[in-house]
Design an enzyme around this catalytic site. Structure first.
Site, PDB file in Angstrom:
ATOM      1  N   TYR A   1       6.532  50.266  79.999  1.00 24.69           N
ATOM      2  CA  TYR A   1       5.817  50.408  81.262  1.00 24.69           C
ATOM      3  C   TYR A   1       4.645  51.344  81.034  1.00 24.69           C
ATOM      4  O   TYR A   1       4.825  52.522  80.693  1.00 24.69           O
ATOM      5  CB  TYR A   1       6.725  50.975  82.382  1.00 24.69           C
ATOM      6  CG  TYR A   1       5.886  51.281  83.603  1.00 24.69           C
ATOM      7  CD1 TYR A   1       5.167  50.276  84.230  1.00 24.69           C
ATOM      8  CD2 TYR A   1       5.763  52.574  84.099  1.00 24.69           C
ATOM      9  CE1 TYR A   1       4.343  50.545  85.320  1.00 24.69           C
ATOM     10  CE2 TYR A   1       4.946  52.845  85.193  1.00 24.69           C
ATOM     11  CZ  TYR A   1       4.241  51.818  85.790  1.00 24.69           C
ATOM     12  OH  TYR A   1       3.416  52.085  86.858  1.00 24.69           O
TER      13      TYR A   1
ATOM     14  N   GLY B   1      -4.404  11.163 114.789  1.00 20.32           N
ATOM     15  CA  GLY B   1      -4.829  10.303 115.884  1.00 20.32           C
ATOM     16  C   GLY B   1      -5.229   8.949 115.292  1.00 20.32           C
ATOM     17  O   GLY B   1      -5.782   8.884 114.196  1.00 20.32           O
TER      18      GLY B   1
ATOM     19  N   ASN C   1      -8.077   9.203 112.544  1.00 21.39           N
ATOM     20  CA  ASN C   1      -9.194  10.125 112.784  1.00 21.39           C
ATOM     21  C   ASN C   1      -9.004  11.349 111.886  1.00 21.39           C
ATOM     22  O   ASN C   1      -8.014  12.060 112.004  1.00 21.39           O
ATOM     23  CB  ASN C   1      -9.160  10.530 114.267  1.00 21.39           C
ATOM     24  CG  ASN C   1     -10.077  11.701 114.562  1.00 21.39           C
ATOM     25  OD1 ASN C   1     -11.104  11.887 113.897  1.00 21.39           O
ATOM     26  ND2 ASN C   1      -9.712  12.486 115.569  1.00 21.39           N
TER      27      ASN C   1
ATOM     28  N   GLY D   1      -6.541  22.576 124.054  1.00 15.34           N
ATOM     29  CA  GLY D   1      -6.865  21.356 123.307  1.00 15.34           C
ATOM     30  C   GLY D   1      -8.173  21.474 122.542  1.00 15.34           C
ATOM     31  O   GLY D   1      -8.960  22.403 122.752  1.00 15.34           O
TER      32      GLY D   1
ATOM     33  N   ALA E   1      10.243  58.834  67.365  1.00 13.01           N
ATOM     34  CA  ALA E   1      11.039  57.958  68.228  1.00 13.01           C
ATOM     35  C   ALA E   1      11.966  58.799  69.100  1.00 13.01           C
ATOM     36  O   ALA E   1      12.478  59.830  68.677  1.00 13.01           O
ATOM     37  CB  ALA E   1      11.846  56.995  67.374  1.00 13.01           C
TER      38      ALA E   1
ATOM     39  N   ALA F   1      -8.125  27.729 117.042  1.00 18.54           N
ATOM     40  CA  ALA F   1      -7.453  28.436 118.134  1.00 18.54           C
ATOM     41  C   ALA F   1      -6.029  27.953 118.368  1.00 18.54           C
ATOM     42  O   ALA F   1      -5.274  28.581 119.100  1.00 18.54           O
ATOM     43  CB  ALA F   1      -8.261  28.276 119.414  1.00 18.54           C
ATOM     44  N   GLY F   2      -5.658  26.834 117.743  1.00 17.98           N
ATOM     45  CA  GLY F   2      -4.353  26.230 118.017  1.00 17.98           C
ATOM     46  C   GLY F   2      -3.199  27.139 117.614  1.00 17.98           C
ATOM     47  O   GLY F   2      -3.337  28.006 116.749  1.00 17.98           O
TER      48      GLY F   2
ATOM     49  N   ARG G   1       3.817  23.345 114.700  1.00 21.20           N
ATOM     50  CA  ARG G   1       4.530  22.568 113.678  1.00 21.20           C
ATOM     51  C   ARG G   1       4.731  23.354 112.382  1.00 21.20           C
ATOM     52  O   ARG G   1       5.502  22.961 111.524  1.00 21.20           O
ATOM     53  CB  ARG G   1       3.770  21.249 113.405  1.00 21.20           C
ATOM     54  CG  ARG G   1       3.901  20.242 114.521  1.00 21.20           C
ATOM     55  CD  ARG G   1       2.900  19.123 114.408  1.00 21.20           C
ATOM     56  NE  ARG G   1       1.554  19.520 114.870  1.00 21.20           N
ATOM     57  CZ  ARG G   1       0.493  18.736 114.841  1.00 21.20           C
ATOM     58  NH1 ARG G   1       0.587  17.505 114.372  1.00 21.20           N
ATOM     59  NH2 ARG G   1      -0.684  19.169 115.275  1.00 21.20           N
TER      60      ARG G   1
ATOM     61  N   TYR H   1       5.017  58.827  88.117  1.00 17.72           N
ATOM     62  CA  TYR H   1       5.265  59.124  89.535  1.00 17.72           C
ATOM     63  C   TYR H   1       6.288  60.243  89.653  1.00 17.72           C
ATOM     64  O   TYR H   1       7.392  60.146  89.104  1.00 17.72           O
ATOM     65  CB  TYR H   1       5.781  57.846  90.194  1.00 17.72           C
ATOM     66  CG  TYR H   1       5.958  57.906  91.687  1.00 17.72           C
ATOM     67  CD1 TYR H   1       4.972  58.444  92.515  1.00 17.72           C
ATOM     68  CD2 TYR H   1       7.102  57.385  92.283  1.00 17.72           C
ATOM     69  CE1 TYR H   1       5.135  58.472  93.888  1.00 17.72           C
ATOM     70  CE2 TYR H   1       7.271  57.407  93.659  1.00 17.72           C
ATOM     71  CZ  TYR H   1       6.288  57.951  94.462  1.00 17.72           C
ATOM     72  OH  TYR H   1       6.449  57.976  95.824  1.00 17.72           O
TER      73      TYR H   1
HETATM   74  C1  UD1 Z   1      -6.459  16.457 115.622  1.00 16.54           C
HETATM   75  C2  UD1 Z   1      -7.071  15.241 116.347  1.00 16.54           C
HETATM   76  C3  UD1 Z   1      -6.505  13.982 115.680  1.00 16.54           C
HETATM   77  C4  UD1 Z   1      -6.829  13.984 114.201  1.00 16.54           C
HETATM   78  C5  UD1 Z   1      -6.342  15.289 113.526  1.00 16.54           C
HETATM   79  C6  UD1 Z   1      -6.873  15.384 112.105  1.00 16.54           C
HETATM   80  C7  UD1 Z   1      -7.432  15.882 118.667  1.00 16.54           C
HETATM   81  C8  UD1 Z   1      -6.953  15.777 120.051  1.00 16.54           C
HETATM   82  N1  UD1 Z   1      -6.727  15.269 117.738  1.00 16.54           N
HETATM   83  O1  UD1 Z   1      -5.060  16.396 115.820  1.00 16.54           O
HETATM   84  O2  UD1 Z   1      -7.064  12.829 116.293  1.00 16.54           O
HETATM   85  O3  UD1 Z   1      -6.229  12.858 113.589  1.00 16.54           O
HETATM   86  O4  UD1 Z   1      -6.806  16.435 114.231  1.00 16.54           O
HETATM   87  O5  UD1 Z   1      -6.307  16.448 111.405  1.00 16.54           O
HETATM   88  O6  UD1 Z   1      -8.442  16.506 118.436  1.00 16.54           O
HETATM   89  N2  UD1 Z   1      -7.356  23.826 118.095  1.00 16.54           N
HETATM   90  C9  UD1 Z   1      -8.056  24.713 118.858  1.00 16.54           C
HETATM   91  N3  UD1 Z   1      -7.717  24.850 120.174  1.00 16.54           N
HETATM   92  C10 UD1 Z   1      -6.731  24.114 120.751  1.00 16.54           C
HETATM   93  C11 UD1 Z   1      -6.029  23.200 119.953  1.00 16.54           C
HETATM   94  C12 UD1 Z   1      -6.370  23.068 118.622  1.00 16.54           C
HETATM   95  O7  UD1 Z   1      -8.958  25.400 118.380  1.00 16.54           O
HETATM   96  O8  UD1 Z   1      -6.489  24.314 121.948  1.00 16.54           O
HETATM   97  C13 UD1 Z   1      -7.694  23.748 116.652  1.00 16.54           C
HETATM   98  C14 UD1 Z   1      -6.495  24.001 115.754  1.00 16.54           C
HETATM   99  O9  UD1 Z   1      -6.413  25.385 115.401  1.00 16.54           O
HETATM  100  C15 UD1 Z   1      -6.804  23.145 114.546  1.00 16.54           C
HETATM  101  C16 UD1 Z   1      -7.662  22.024 115.105  1.00 16.54           C
HETATM  102  O10 UD1 Z   1      -8.118  22.442 116.378  1.00 16.54           O
HETATM  103  O11 UD1 Z   1      -7.530  23.820 113.558  1.00 16.54           O
HETATM  104  C17 UD1 Z   1      -6.883  20.737 115.269  1.00 16.54           C
HETATM  105  O12 UD1 Z   1      -5.759  20.985 116.103  1.00 16.54           O
HETATM  106  P1  UD1 Z   1      -4.352  20.334 115.789  1.00 16.54           P
HETATM  107  O13 UD1 Z   1      -3.408  20.759 116.839  1.00 16.54           O
HETATM  108  O14 UD1 Z   1      -3.988  20.507 114.380  1.00 16.54           O
HETATM  109  O15 UD1 Z   1      -4.720  18.804 116.067  1.00 16.54           O
HETATM  110  P2  UD1 Z   1      -4.010  17.563 115.456  1.00 16.54           P
HETATM  111  O16 UD1 Z   1      -2.793  17.263 116.224  1.00 16.54           O
HETATM  112  O17 UD1 Z   1      -3.895  17.703 113.993  1.00 16.54           O
HETATM  113 MG    MG Z   2      -4.182  19.285 112.653  1.00 16.81          MG
END
Ligand code: UD1
Ligand code: MG
Length: 435
Positions: free
Chosen positions: A339, A135, A164, A82, A396, A11-12, A16, A360
C-alpha cells in the site's frame, strides 16, 4: 447549418427506473445520461434550455459541474404535466428549435445535423422489430397521420413497429402558436408534444419524417435499457481508442469511463476498469486492475493492482496486489502486495513485498518521501511523515519511524533467540498432558 435553439426535456419522474435518483442522473460510462444530450447539443447551438421539475435542484447542481451557459427552466408540472407541458413557456431565440429527450444518452451531433430540413416539423422515426415502450407512428397512404402513445394505443396500433424516436425540429413560430392548443385527454392525463404532429397535418403544414437508427436514438426508461445503452456506449469508446492504436484484450470485459484518455502503444487487458479523468500513455494495464483519476505513463500495472485517485505512475513497474493513492512514483519497482499512499518515490527505488505507508494517524494524512536508489526490504512500514534520502538500504521487517540520511542502513529487528531442541521438549510435554 442554420442556427437553432435546443430544448432538452428532463423533467420527468422516470417512474419506470424504480429509483430515488432522477432518471436523467443515472449514469452511462460514469457520466449522467443528461450530460450526453447537453454535450452534443452544445456542438450545434448556443441557446440551450434544459427543462427540469423532479428534484430539479439536484439535477441542476450535477449538470452545472460540467456545463456553464445553459438555461434551466422549471416545468409547471402540476398544471401541465407531460412532454408538451415541458416546452410551454419557453421562448427559443432562433427560428428553428430542436427538442431532445434527456433520456437519450446515445445521441450524436452528427445525427442531429440531419434534422436540418426545411419543414414545420421534422420528426424522428425508428423502424424496429418491436416498438415496445415507444409511441407508435400511424401512417396512412404513405403519409404520417399521428403519433399514438403506447398507453393510448389499441391492440391493432400496438402491433405497429414504426416508432417515434422522440426528437423533433419545430418551426419556432408554429410551436409557440400551437402549444396552448394541446389537451390532456389521454390515458396519462398529460400534455403530449406528440399531438403537435396531428395538429400540423390538419393545418396543412409540411411534416418531414426522418428515419433514424436506434443505436443513436435509444430512449432509456428502465434499468434494462440503461444497461443496454451502456454496452453500446462502451463499444463506441473502445472502438475509438482501438482506431487510435490501443490494444484491448477481450474488449467486452473492459470498462472505460467517458473522460479517460489513452495514448500511444498502450495495451489494456481483460477485466480492467479505467475511471474518471485517467490518462494512460504508452502503458500496459494488466488483467483485473483498476485505475481511477490517475496518470500512468511508460509503465506496467497489475494484474490485480489498484491505482487510486491522484496517483502519477511514470516509468514504473507495479505488480499484483499493489494499491496506490496520491502516489507520485517515477522509475520505481513495486512488484507485490503493497500500500503506497500519500507518497513521492524517486528513480531506481525498489519497494519490497509487503511494504506499507502508514499514512493515516486516525485524524490526518501524512506523507512518505523516498529518494533515489533506495532498497526497501520486504515487510517494511513507513510511519508517516518520514523522509528517506537517496541511496538508503532498509532491512526486511523494519518499521521506519524517523527520517533516514543518505547512504544509511536502517533496520529495526528484535534480537534473535534460539534454543536448541526446544521443539521436542515443547511437544513432548503437550503429548503427556493429553494422556
Ligand atoms: C416519449 C414520446 C414517445 C416516444 C419516446 C421516445 C411523448 C408523449 N411520448 O415517450 O412517443 O416514442 O419518448 O423515447 O412525448 N419529460 C418532461 N416533463 C414531463 C414528462 C417527461 O420533461 O412532464 C421528459 C422526460 O424527463 C424525458 C422525456 O421528456 O427525458 C421523455 O419522457 P418519457 O416519459 O421518457 O416519455 P416516453 O414515454 O419515453
Ligand atoms: Mg423515454
Amino acid at each position: 447549418m442554420n442556427k437553432k435553439s435546443i430544448i432538452i426535456l428532463a423533467a420527468g419522474a422516470g417512474t419506470r427506473m424504480k429509483s430515488q435518483l432522477p432518471k436523467v442522473l443515472h449514469k452511462i460510462s460514469g457520466k449522467p445520461m443528461l450530460y450526453y444530450s447537453i454535450k452534443e447539443a452544445l456542438k450545434l447551438s448556443d441557446d440551450i434550455t434544459v427543462v427540469l421539475y423532479h428534484q430539479f435542484e439536484k439535477v441542476k447542481a450535477e449538470i452545472e459541474k460540467y456545463f456553464k451557459n445553459i438555461n434551466f427552466v422549471i416545468q409547471d408540472h402540476k398544471n401541465f404535466p407531460g412532454t408538451g407541458g415541458a416546452v410551454m413557456g419557453i421562448t427559443p431565440k432562433y427560428e428553428k428549435v430542436l427538442v431532445l429527450n434527456g433520456d437519450m444518452p446515445l445521441i450524436q451531433a452528427s445525427e442531429l445535423e440531419k434534422f436540418d430540413i426545411d419543414a414545420t416539423i421534422v420528426m424522428s422515426v425508428l423502424k424496429l422489430q418491436s416498438a415496445d415502450g415507444y409511441g407508435r407512428v400511424i401512417i396512412e397512404n404513405g403519409n404520417v397521420k399521428k403519433i399514438v402513445e403506447q398507453k393510448d394505443a389499441s391492440s391493432e396500433e400496438l402491433k405497429i413497429t414504426t416508432a417515434n424516436a422522440g426528437i423533433y425540429q419545430f418551426d419556432t413560430k408554429f410551436l409557440l402558436e400551437n402549444l396552448s392548443k394541446l389537451d390532456n385527454n389521454n390515458a396519462q392525463k398529460e400534455y403530449y408534444i406528440t399531438d403537435l404532429v396531428e395538429m400540423a397535418i390538419s393545418q396543412g403544414k409540411v411534416l418531414k419524417p426522418l428515419i433514424v437508427n436506434e443505436e443513436n436514438f435509444k430512449g432509456v426508461n428502465s434499468k434494462v435499457e440503461l444497461a443496454d445503452a451502456e454496452v453500446i456506449h462502451q463499444n463506441r469508446i473502445k472502438k475509438e481508442f482501438m482506431k487510435a492504436g490501443v490494444i484491448f484484450r477481450l474488449p467486452d470485459t473492459i470498462y472505460i469511463e467517458e473522460g479517460v484518455e489513452i495514448e500511444g502503444e498502450s495495451i489494456i487487458e481483460n477485466g480492467v476498469s479505467i475511471l474518471g479523468n485517467s490518462k494512460i500513455i504508452n502503458s500496459h494495464i494488466k488483467t483485473n486492475s483498476v485505475v481511477e483519476n490517475s496518470i500512468v505513463e511508460n509503465s506496467d500495472v497489475g494484474p490485480m493492482a489498484r491505482i487510486r485517485p491522484d496517483s502519477k505512475i511514470v516509468s514504473t513497474h507495479i505488480g499484483n496486489f499493489v494499491e496506490t493513492k496520491k502516489a507520485i512514483l517515477t522509475g520505481v519497482k513495486a512488484g507485490h502486495l503493497s500500500y503506497l499512499g500519500d507518497c513521492v518515490i524517486d528513480e531506481g527505488t525498489n519497494i519490497g513485498c509487503g511494504t506499507i505507508t502508514c499514512n493515516y494517524d486516525g485524524v490526518n494524512k501524512h506523507q512518505t518521501i523516498i529518494g533515489k536508489n533506495v532498497f526497501v526490504g520486504s515487510d517494511t512500514q513507513f510511519v508517516a511523515p518520514v523522509t528517506i534520502e537517496d541511496d538508503v538500504l532498509i532491512g526486511a521487517g523494519t518499521t521506519v519511524t524517523g527520517n533516514v540520511k543518505k547512504g544509511e542502513l536502517y533496520l529495526t529487528r528484535a534480537k534473535t533467540k534460539t534454543i536448541d531442541g526446544y521443539f521436542y521438549k515443547h511437544f513432548a510435554k503437550k503429548t503427556n498432558e493429553k494422556k
